[in-house]
Enzyme design. Structure first.
Site, PDB file in Angstrom:
ATOM      1  CD  GLU A  11      -1.714   1.692   2.899  1.00  0.00           C
ATOM      2  OE1 GLU A  11      -1.340   2.852   3.164  1.00  0.00           O
ATOM      3  OE2 GLU A  11      -2.076   0.883   3.770  1.00  0.00           O
ATOM      4  CD  GLU A  29       7.265   4.865   2.030  1.00  0.00           C
ATOM      5  OE1 GLU A  29       6.336   4.738   2.844  1.00  0.00           O
ATOM      6  OE2 GLU A  29       7.919   5.923   1.914  1.00  0.00           O
TER       7      GLU A  29
END
Length: 994
Positions: free
Chosen positions: A106, A179
């Protein structure tokens, strides 16, 4: 963003929009719905086929279901005359381990795509659009990408970016490192420093699991549904995240992010055809249909109940360890795709556990066995509460948040994800009718459900969680062992590659980004003027000003009253939040607390009281303090609602000590539970404490001081002294010169409303004698007239002309593995021209400097700068692995701003971002609220708007130097987090133990 663990999300909770604000409305069925009703079953539009067209009159919308011919992608459009249009695309994501693949994916898909290959287009679009919402969510079994905007061109721009991100992401390895997780030297430039774990999601999940409620809910889901995807942590277990590889992430995307596994959703009044055309041409036309292998098999029911025990860290902000055990009894229920059964069980859950009349509340909370209960549990019910629950559904269908599209996409997501019918889920009117019919035909309908799903259900889990003093230490040790395992398995060549990759990532993060490929609105696309809000202020019951605002509220009346507390003695102020918390829950007049709760549910959407510190618009040393009372009801219940307020304010029952004890313990637990999710807010409040006179009161009402005070009160054996203080606060509330009211309702309701408000005000037992102000100074300030015929409103403000700001640095020691850091700077009030420049500057620093420094390089989940209405400029970080290093980043950000290292394009983007917040939709229930509370007129807002438009490069450099670079006495610093050696040695810091 991770929506972790499992919660019992009932229909009542979901349709409320999850907000305590009185922000909601429903329009009549007009143009958007009429257009949608013209579609015909089987009609083909831009590669899609219409499968169903259904009016849903109870929500004033028309639902259009379609499917994509080439890929089988499902599509639901909800046409409604609402200008805040929303898009979302949802994928069923079913991980088989706790490495966090769906959550890291995501994050990573939003880091660049084929058409928009620049670094981090998602965050850059926040500054190139007028979006009212942009985010992404990872749930246990789906991932959702929503945005909303009121601008048609902006909608197309954002849709293009979202489609390309979801279906054609770059998924670069360095983005995965940033991330997700990576091994990197503590100092990336020094290969002699130790290798450590870094990464945004890694740190986010470490922070998430400092919340014991999340730990419990996650284990509950994992244990209750152990056979498939619900047995793992979709957001990622910090001890398992380092097992995920870049190659596995790419495979997860290929398997799950395909149109055949997608569900598209649009909402609002923009034409459907344009959406379909763009989605087909830019994404779906490039795929062929596949059979997704993502379905979740039904959980096999158990033959016998099961029990498990888990541990957590002690909650240092709650009562002692003896009161910190959590226990739940949970049951496997039928598939959520059975819409009516799910609706019935949602109501049954509310009957079992919600409010003081619920049997679960009586059996556990009032018995003293627990301080609060999880919404995941419940047992037993009372039949006479059914009408109150059905009334609650009726009023919530009329009272909806301004982000109604987001509420709806979240509401249908789980059911639709498992191929349930989302349209049936929206037909609340027919579900209520069917429910009433079942009760009429079978008076034991609910009792039989209890027997079927609870008493005779063998799939029953008893889960208990106890604090362990060594829990945090054990978690840290397991992380250390995981790190050692990773490091010792590395060859010299692999260590060299890690060092070089760290330098490469650092170089990428430091490189000036080129966002020219991204679409953008222009400042000229922003409306130059604000819409006018018609208000009228009249005097009622002699001399009380009442503001009336006629709005399309759909038969709902919204009432507010503000009572000043300028005359309140200083020693009572810390108890005002507790007073507000319990006032409407203790009983009043002839009603005990159970009877009052029943009447509130039957006749209103809730009665609320909240402490207020309202900064002045033109003087930093001036503010108003008081209590805001708010409620809403269906127009037929207006007299009853006002009578309830009259009884609550005239005759509160402070003598109910045992129930008061229950409320105190629940309030203290709720505050303690909220710290891990709101640590940056607590740090910000504390940092501003000594910078303005209002700052100390804000800390007293809503800061860590309040959390710690409630902990002490909850541990008291004798609460009579506290009740005595609340009684004294009550006596100060209703002096004749300290009250003002406001009402939002339809024009047709106003004559009825005026009579009810007049009767309410005359019923109040208000003291007429002049009370001597206890504050240093109280000044009278007339608010701008609402209209030519309106009476003036005089606001009484506290001021301290001799106040001098001073610097204070506070470290709250908390057992968290991450930090929450804030630096607050005293600047300029709302009406000062500099305020507009500082507001643009805060957004500019966030987007162009702090995001890179705090999140990308530092690994924090979030960070930035913001300016409050009261003129406090705050730099902050959230779930941050760093502490004093982040304070250094704040200094670098200030130096960057003072040097003017930004372009006109950067300034224009910051203006777009600021105006997206300034022009956020306001519900009819909230129109005129700024005038009522702060005395802000439309003319004042328009002046501020023009100041925002006029901000230039020179202004930004000027305010950076004059305010941010000013003497340190105008700066305050606060940190929430674990022990810190360097801070402990620094005498300029105040260390607060929990």
């Amino acid at each position: 963003m991770w929506r972790g663990g499992w919660r019992a999300r009932g229909v009542l909770r979901r349709l409320s929009g999850g907000s305590a604000h009185l922000g909601a409305w429903r329009w009549g069925s007009t143009k958007a719905c009429e257009r949608a009703l013209q579609y015909r079953i089987g009609e083909r539009i831009h590669g899609f086929t219409v499968n169903q067209v259904t009016p849903v009159p109870e929500l004033s919308l028309t639902a259009v279901k379609l499917s994509h011919d080439g890929t089988g992608a499902q599509y639901l459009h909800l046409a409604r005359e609402d200008g805040n249009n929303l898009f979302s695309v949802q994928f069923r994501t079913t991980p088989t381990d706790s490495s966090g693949a769906p959550h890291i994916l995501e994050h990573t898909v939003l880091c660049g795509s084929q058409r928009y290959p620049c670094r981090d287009p998602f965050f850059k679009m926040l500054n190139r659009s007028l979006s009212t919402f942009m985010n992404a969510f990872t749930a246990s079994d789906y991932t959702l990408y929503p945005f909303s905007t009121q601008n048609p061109k902006d909608f197309q721009n954002l849709l293009s970016v979202y489609l390309d991100a979801a279906f054609f992401p770059c998924l670069r390895e360095l983005d995965f490192w940033q991330e997700g997780w990576r091994l990197e030297h503590e100092d990336p430039n020094d290969p002699q420093t130790p290798l450590v774990f870094k990464g945004v999601v890694f740190n986010e999940m470490k922070g998430a699991f400092t919340d014991n409620e999340r730990i419990f809910s996650q284990h509950l889901q994992n244990r209750l549904l152990p056979d498939h995807t619900y047995s793992v942590v979709s957001g990622g277990d910090p001890l398992c995240i380092p097992d995920l590889t870049w190659e596995q992430l790419r495979r997860f995307h290929a398997m799950h992010y395909h149109p055949s596994n997608a569900r598209f959703f649009t909402y609002g009044n923009f034409p459907l055809e344009q959406h379909l055309k763009q989605i087909h041409e830019e994404a779906l036309s490039k795929f062929q249909r596949i059979e997704p292998r993502t379905s979740v098999p039904a959980q096999k029911p158990w033959d016998e109940p099961r029990e498990f025990q888990i541990t957590c860290a002690p909650d240092s902000l709650a009562e002692g360890p003896s009161g910190q055990t959590t226990i739940s009894v949970s049951f496997l229920l039928p598939e959520i795709t059975d819409t009516f059964e799910a609706f019935t069980l949602s109501l049954l859950s509310s009957l079992l556990i919600s409010g003081p009349n619920a049997p679960f509340y009586k059996a556990l909370i009032e018995s003293g066995l627990g301080t609060d209960f999880s919404p995941d549990v419940g047992k037993g019910f009372e039949e006479d509460r059914i009408e109150a629950l059905l009334h609650k559904i009726e009023i919530q269908m009329k009272h909806q948040s301004v982000s109604f599209g987001l509420t709806l996409t979240s509401y249908i997501a789980s059911c639709w994800n498992h191929d349930g019918d989302p349209v049936e889920l929206l037909k609340l009117g027919s579900q209520v009718a069917q429910f009433r019919k079942c009760l009429e035909e079978n008076p034991r309908f609910l009792q039989e459900k209890v027997k079927q799903y609870f008493k005779n259900n063998r799939h029953k889990l008893t889960l208990s969680m106890k604090p362990d003093d060594k829990y945090s230490e054990k978690q840290a040790q397991m992380e250390t062992e995981k790190l050692q395992q990773k490091v010792t398995s590395l060859s010299l060549e692999e260590k060299q590659q890690i060092y070089e990759k760290g330098l490469e990532l650092q170089a990428q993060q430091s490189r000036p980004p080129d966002a020219s490929c991204l679409p953008a609105l222009r400042v000229s696309d922003i409306e130059p003027r604000i819409p006018v809000t018609e208000l009228e202020v009249v005097q009622a019951a002699g001399d009380t000003p009442v503001q009336y605002c006629a709005q399309p509220t759909n038969g709902v009346v919204y009432f507010r009253a503000f009572s000043s507390l300028n005359a309140l003695p200083e020693e009572l102020r810390p108890y005002v939040p507790l007073f507000c918390s319990v006032l409407t829950k203790l009983g009043c007049g002839s009603l005990d607390y159970r009877e009052l709760a029943q009447q509130v549910e039957l006749k209103t959407g809730g009665l609320a009281a909240a402490p207020q510190v309202l900064p002045d618009d033109s003087h930093l040393n001036t503010y108003e303090q008081g209590v805001l009372f708010s409620s809403f009801c269906l127009d037929r219940n207006l007299a009853d609602m006002m009578h309830l307020w009259s009884e609550v304010l005239n005759n509160p029952r402070f003598e109910e000590e045992e129930h008061f004890r229950v409320l105190v313990r629940m309030a203290a637990q709720e505050l303690s539970n909220g710290v891990p999710d709101s640590g940056h807010l607590y740090a910000s409040i504390r940092a501003g404490r000594t910078l303005a006179p209002a700052g100390d009161l804000q800390e007293t009402f809503g800061g860590m001081d309040q959390v710690l005070l409630m902990k002490r009160i909850a541990e008291m054996t004798d609460l009579q002294p506290v009740l005595g203080k609340l009684l004294r606060i009550w006596k100060h509330l209703l002096s004749c010169d300290s009250l003002r009211c406001s009402v939002n309702a339809t024009a047709q309701q106003m004559s009825q409303v005026e009579g009810a408000v007049e009767a309410f005000l005359r019923s109040l037992s208000r003291t007429e004698k002049e009370q001597r102000p206890m504050c240093p100074h109280v000044v009278e300030k007339p608010a701008p007239k609402a209209s030519s015929g309106s009476c003036p409103v005089i606001r009484r403000l506290v001021t301290d002309p001799t106040f001098e700001p001073c610097q204070m640095k506070t470290h709250f020691l908390l057992p968290f593995p991450v930090n929450y850091v804030a630096e607050c700077i005293r600047t300029a009030p709302y009406t000062a021209p500099d305020h507009a420049s500082l507001k643009i500057l805060a957004r500019l620093m966030t987007a162009k400097f702090l995001h890179t420094e705090i999140r990308e390089k530092g690994g924090a989940y979030g960070g930035g700068a913001r300016l409050s209405y009261g003129g406090m400029f705050t730099l902050y970080s959230y779930r941050d692995p760093r502490s004093t290093e982040t304070l250094q980043s704040f200094m670098k950000a200030i130096d960057w701003a003072k040097a003017g290292r930004f372009t006109q394009q950067d300034i224009d983007e910051a203006k777009l971002s600021v105006f997206s917040a300034v022009d956020a939709p306001v519900a009819p229930s909230d129109k005129g609220l700024d005038h009522f509370l702060y005395g802000l007129s439309d003319e004042m807002k328009q002046v501020h708007r023009e100041q925002l438009f006029a901000v230039c490069h020179e202004d930004l450099v000027d305010v950076s130097n004059r305010y941010l670079g000013a003497r340190r006495s105008t700066h305050g610093v606060a940190l929430l987090g674990p022990d810190n050696v360097s801070i402990a040695k620094d005498p300029s810091w105040v260390i607060r133990q929990r």
